[in-house]
Design a protein around this motif. Structure first.
Motif, PDB file in Angstrom:
ATOM      1  N   VAL A 203      -5.275  -4.600  -8.255  1.00 30.35           N
ATOM      2  CA  VAL A 203      -4.554  -3.348  -8.060  1.00 30.35           C
ATOM      3  C   VAL A 203      -5.566  -2.214  -8.083  1.00 30.35           C
ATOM      4  O   VAL A 203      -6.336  -2.069  -9.049  1.00 30.35           O
ATOM      5  CB  VAL A 203      -3.494  -3.129  -9.152  1.00 30.35           C
ATOM      6  CG1 VAL A 203      -2.837  -1.756  -8.981  1.00 30.35           C
ATOM      7  CG2 VAL A 203      -2.440  -4.228  -9.109  1.00 30.35           C
ATOM      8  N   SER A 204      -5.605  -1.418  -7.032  1.00 31.12           N
ATOM      9  CA  SER A 204      -6.533  -0.291  -6.973  1.00 31.12           C
ATOM     10  C   SER A 204      -5.756   1.021  -6.989  1.00 31.12           C
ATOM     11  O   SER A 204      -4.693   1.139  -6.365  1.00 31.12           O
ATOM     12  CB  SER A 204      -7.411  -0.371  -5.722  1.00 31.12           C
ATOM     13  OG  SER A 204      -6.641  -0.218  -4.548  1.00 31.12           O
ATOM     14  N   VAL A 205      -6.309   1.983  -7.721  1.00 33.29           N
ATOM     15  CA  VAL A 205      -5.704   3.303  -7.838  1.00 33.29           C
ATOM     16  C   VAL A 205      -6.791   4.325  -7.552  1.00 33.29           C
ATOM     17  O   VAL A 205      -7.844   4.338  -8.214  1.00 33.29           O
ATOM     18  CB  VAL A 205      -5.117   3.523  -9.252  1.00 33.29           C
ATOM     19  CG1 VAL A 205      -4.477   4.904  -9.341  1.00 33.29           C
ATOM     20  CG2 VAL A 205      -4.104   2.436  -9.598  1.00 33.29           C
ATOM     21  N   HIS A 206      -6.558   5.188  -6.545  1.00 32.42           N
ATOM     22  CA  HIS A 206      -7.589   6.129  -6.106  1.00 32.42           C
ATOM     23  C   HIS A 206      -6.959   7.489  -5.849  1.00 32.42           C
ATOM     24  O   HIS A 206      -5.959   7.595  -5.149  1.00 32.42           O
ATOM     25  CB  HIS A 206      -8.270   5.597  -4.837  1.00 32.42           C
ATOM     26  CG  HIS A 206      -9.409   6.432  -4.358  1.00 32.42           C
ATOM     27  ND1 HIS A 206      -9.376   7.139  -3.180  1.00 32.42           N
ATOM     28  CD2 HIS A 206     -10.619   6.698  -4.931  1.00 32.42           C
ATOM     29  CE1 HIS A 206     -10.518   7.784  -3.010  1.00 32.42           C
ATOM     30  NE2 HIS A 206     -11.293   7.533  -4.067  1.00 32.42           N
TER      31      HIS A 206
ATOM     32  N   PHE B 250      -2.944   2.101  -4.321  1.00 30.78           N
ATOM     33  CA  PHE B 250      -2.380   3.454  -4.395  1.00 30.78           C
ATOM     34  C   PHE B 250      -3.478   4.424  -3.975  1.00 30.78           C
ATOM     35  O   PHE B 250      -4.550   4.469  -4.593  1.00 30.78           O
ATOM     36  CB  PHE B 250      -1.932   3.776  -5.818  1.00 30.78           C
ATOM     37  CG  PHE B 250      -0.742   2.982  -6.290  1.00 30.78           C
ATOM     38  CD1 PHE B 250       0.542   3.501  -6.185  1.00 30.78           C
ATOM     39  CD2 PHE B 250      -0.904   1.718  -6.830  1.00 30.78           C
ATOM     40  CE1 PHE B 250       1.640   2.774  -6.617  1.00 30.78           C
ATOM     41  CE2 PHE B 250       0.186   0.980  -7.263  1.00 30.78           C
ATOM     42  CZ  PHE B 250       1.462   1.507  -7.155  1.00 30.78           C
ATOM     43  N   GLU B 251      -3.207   5.187  -2.935  1.00 25.64           N
ATOM     44  CA  GLU B 251      -4.152   6.174  -2.422  1.00 25.64           C
ATOM     45  C   GLU B 251      -3.468   7.536  -2.346  1.00 25.64           C
ATOM     46  O   GLU B 251      -2.419   7.678  -1.715  1.00 25.64           O
ATOM     47  CB  GLU B 251      -4.644   5.773  -1.013  1.00 25.64           C
ATOM     48  CG  GLU B 251      -5.465   4.498  -0.954  1.00 25.64           C
ATOM     49  CD  GLU B 251      -6.907   4.734  -1.362  1.00 25.64           C
ATOM     50  OE1 GLU B 251      -7.334   5.911  -1.381  1.00 25.64           O
ATOM     51  OE2 GLU B 251      -7.596   3.746  -1.663  1.00 25.64           O
TER      52      GLU B 251
ATOM     53  N   GLU C  61       0.837  -1.196   0.000  1.00 18.85           N
ATOM     54  CA  GLU C  61       0.000   0.000   0.000  1.00 18.85           C
ATOM     55  C   GLU C  61       0.869   1.242   0.000  1.00 18.85           C
ATOM     56  O   GLU C  61       1.746   1.398   0.862  1.00 18.85           O
ATOM     57  CB  GLU C  61      -0.913   0.008   1.224  1.00 18.85           C
ATOM     58  CG  GLU C  61      -1.806   1.237   1.317  1.00 18.85           C
ATOM     59  CD  GLU C  61      -2.694   1.224   2.540  1.00 18.85           C
ATOM     60  OE1 GLU C  61      -2.894   2.297   3.134  1.00 18.85           O
ATOM     61  OE2 GLU C  61      -3.170   0.128   2.912  1.00 18.85           O
TER      62      GLU C  61
ATOM     63  N   SER D  26      -5.101   9.438  -7.625  1.00 12.99           N
ATOM     64  CA  SER D  26      -3.658   9.329  -7.883  1.00 12.99           C
ATOM     65  C   SER D  26      -3.260   9.809  -9.277  1.00 12.99           C
ATOM     66  O   SER D  26      -2.365   9.258  -9.916  1.00 12.99           O
ATOM     67  CB  SER D  26      -3.210   7.880  -7.681  1.00 12.99           C
ATOM     68  OG  SER D  26      -3.378   7.489  -6.331  1.00 12.99           O
TER      69      SER D  26
ATOM     70  N   SER E 110       0.349   5.357   0.161  1.00 10.88           N
ATOM     71  CA  SER E 110      -0.608   6.434   0.381  1.00 10.88           C
ATOM     72  C   SER E 110       0.126   7.733   0.657  1.00 10.88           C
ATOM     73  O   SER E 110       1.141   7.748   1.350  1.00 10.88           O
ATOM     74  CB  SER E 110      -1.548   6.094   1.539  1.00 10.88           C
ATOM     75  OG  SER E 110      -0.835   5.943   2.753  1.00 10.88           O
TER      76      SER E 110
ATOM     77  N   ASP F  19      -9.753   6.876 -11.306  1.00  9.63           N
ATOM     78  CA  ASP F  19      -9.832   5.811 -10.305  1.00  9.63           C
ATOM     79  C   ASP F  19     -10.142   4.476 -10.978  1.00  9.63           C
ATOM     80  O   ASP F  19     -10.955   4.408 -11.915  1.00  9.63           O
ATOM     81  CB  ASP F  19     -10.924   6.117  -9.278  1.00  9.63           C
ATOM     82  CG  ASP F  19     -10.541   7.263  -8.352  1.00  9.63           C
ATOM     83  OD1 ASP F  19      -9.425   7.797  -8.496  1.00  9.63           O
ATOM     84  OD2 ASP F  19     -11.364   7.623  -7.490  1.00  9.63           O
TER      85      ASP F  19
ATOM     86  N   THR G 232       1.868   6.921 -16.279  1.00  7.44           N
ATOM     87  CA  THR G 232       2.239   6.972 -14.867  1.00  7.44           C
ATOM     88  C   THR G 232       2.447   5.568 -14.316  1.00  7.44           C
ATOM     89  O   THR G 232       3.402   5.308 -13.580  1.00  7.44           O
ATOM     90  CB  THR G 232       1.151   7.696 -14.058  1.00  7.44           C
ATOM     91  OG1 THR G 232       1.032   9.034 -14.534  1.00  7.44           O
ATOM     92  CG2 THR G 232       1.510   7.728 -12.572  1.00  7.44           C
ATOM     93  N   PHE G 233       1.549   4.647 -14.684  1.00  7.31           N
ATOM     94  CA  PHE G 233       1.611   3.259 -14.206  1.00  7.31           C
ATOM     95  C   PHE G 233       1.768   2.320 -15.400  1.00  7.31           C
ATOM     96  O   PHE G 233       1.044   2.453 -16.394  1.00  7.31           O
ATOM     97  CB  PHE G 233       0.323   2.872 -13.465  1.00  7.31           C
ATOM     98  CG  PHE G 233       0.045   3.668 -12.224  1.00  7.31           C
ATOM     99  CD1 PHE G 233       0.510   3.243 -10.992  1.00  7.31           C
ATOM    100  CD2 PHE G 233      -0.704   4.838 -12.283  1.00  7.31           C
ATOM    101  CE1 PHE G 233       0.243   3.963  -9.840  1.00  7.31           C
ATOM    102  CE2 PHE G 233      -0.984   5.564 -11.142  1.00  7.31           C
ATOM    103  CZ  PHE G 233      -0.502   5.134  -9.917  1.00  7.31           C
TER     104      PHE G 233
END
Length: 461
Positions: free
Chosen positions: A441-444, A419-420, A392, A446, A394, A450, A432-433
């Motif tokens: 995989v979660s991106v919020h 990613f927070e 994680e 960022s 953040s 999202d 970016t990713f």
């Protein structure tokens, strides 16, 4: 000034320095004790296997202290590069209730301090300015290192280890390192206050060393360790390395600042060198929390690295409130070409260069010595994360001083990554990713829409 050979410590005795006193190692090698036998030398570098071949040493003692505002000069000691010789300033084996406080060490040989199997060890207000390792804590319990200034441009400043030198697996645990400075200035310029920066490379051909590290000797457990309020200046970054079967777990790191970082600011490596007794299983690296870190002027070649090996993931790592500014200036084309003027091949077996490759096909190098340069140029300028789960990030910010045409984050064979509120500077047209073989995989919040990526063999955002 007092010129001396080996000093053998005794239980219930304090060696005390008056202000201005200088204890200097004699160049007469006949005045020193010789190295004692050890049946386990094949499992660690030779210097870790002996204690008696030192300026000051003690074995099996209790209630021992070395205190006072004096200087220990070890210029006559060897640096341990050829093995053997008198190569340590202070060596302690299987002792308990030890205090080292207020003195300084100049040019301490292979080790300024080597403590192996020492319990209840206090190191406070020391200044160490030396040509190889500053403080080595090996298989020790209940250790407090505070208010230390350790300058080691050619090797590690403060390093925790769990070697097999005692012939058993013994943990390094319950350790605090706090309120300290580690650095890679020219040798001697910490103590004289000039803080010179003329030497630009260590013997391994990367920039000055001087980091805090766990590993590389890594047979027993590392656990219950905190590192806080530490300044890294003109040095390598923070490294957690298990490659010989050790389990690294329950590590908390906070309030760190770094400037002029000469390799990866953060390096977490689980490997399988396995310099250990036969049938020792591969170790683990898990439950690590790193927060409140500020880094500037970091080497652009490696980024920060979190990586295990196939079948053995780094697990449960959280990184929060971190800002890293890299020098930048690289591209994926350079990653593909691996140009000789940018790649350090010191840790590559056979001495050959690094062959060109598809930029996202980073070699595993499972059995090699752990150092960020082991992979060559990396495809991510910010974080390269591979063979990992439960990671994680953040409130993490990464950027560059000169435009860098690589993605900020590369994820390769990872799952359960979040990613927070992550922000990354990026060049026009660069993702970016970049994700390869990922699950969940979660991106919020960022910088990209999202998303939750349930599964993907290849995805860019």
């Amino acid at each position: 000034m007092y010129l001396t050979g080996s000093i053998r410590l005794r239980s219930n005795i304090s060696l005390q320095f008056d202000p201005g006193a200088v204890l200097e190692a004699t160049p007469d090698m006949s005045a020193y004790d010789t190295a004692e036998p050890n049946h386990w030398t094949q499992f660690q570098d030779l210097g870790h296997s002996h204690w008696h071949n030192s300026l000051i040493w003690g074995e099996g003692l209790e209630n021992v202290s070395i205190v006072g505002q004096g200087l220990i000069s070890g210029k006559a000691l060897t640096r341990g590069l050829q093995g053997g010789g008198v190569d340590k300033t202070i060596a302690l084996k299987l002792c308990r209730n030890v205090t080292l406080r207020d003195f300084s060490i100049l040019s301490g040989g292979h080790f300024g301090i080597l403590a192996t199997g020492v319990d209840n060890l206090t190191i406070d207000n020391l200044k160490i300015d030396t040509n190889r390792d500053g403080i080595d804590i090996d298989s020790c319990r209940n250790v407090r290192i505070s208010n230390a200034s350790v300058n080691t441009p050619n090797d590690d400043a403060i390093v925790l280890k769990t070697s097999f030198a005692l012939g058993v697996f013994r943990a390094t645990e319950h350790v605090t390192i706090t309120n300290s400075l580690v650095s890679g200035y020219d040798i001697g310029s910490l103590l004289d206050g000039t803080f010179k920066r003329t030497v630009t490379r260590a013997p391994d051909r990367d920039g000055p060393t001087g980091p805090i590290k766990l590993g590389t000797e890594s047979n027993g457990y590392f656990r219950n360790i905190t590192i806080s309020n530490v300044v890294f200046d003109r040095s390598r970054g923070l490294a957690l390395e298990t490659v010989d079967g050790a389990h690294i777990e329950d590590i908390a790191i906070s309030n760190i600042t770094m400037r002029e970082v000469s390799n990866a600011p953060i390096f977490l490596r689980l490997g399988s060198r396995m310099r250990a007794p036969q049938h020792t299983p591969i170790g683990s690296l898990r439950r690590v929390h790193i927060e409140n870190v500020v880094v500037s002027d970091a080497d652009p070649r490696y980024g920060s690295i979190i990586t295990g090996i196939p079948g053995h993931d780094v697990e449960d790592v959280t990184l929060s409130h971190i800002r890293i500014l890299y020098r930048g200036g690289l591209s994926l084309d350079q990653v593909a070409k691996q140009p000789a003027d940018l790649v350090n091949t010191f840790f590559f077996r056979g001495g050959s260069g690094v062959p060109p490759r598809e930029p996202f096909e980073t070699p595993e190098r499972e059995q090699e010595y752990p150092e960020p340069s082991m992979f060559g140029l990396l495809p991510a300028y910010g974080f390269f994360i591979r063979h990992a789960k439960g990671i994680e990030l953040s409130d993490v910010v990464v950027g560059f001083m000169q435009e860098d045409r690589r993605p900020a984050f590369v994820l390769d064979q990872v799952k359960d990554v979040a990613f927070e509120r992550v922000r990354a500077q990026k060049a026009a047209g660069v993702a970016t990713f970049v994700m390869k073989s990922v699950e969940n995989v979660s991106v919020h919040q960022s910088g990209v829409p999202d998303a939750v990526v349930a599964r993907a063999e290849r995805k860019e955002m």
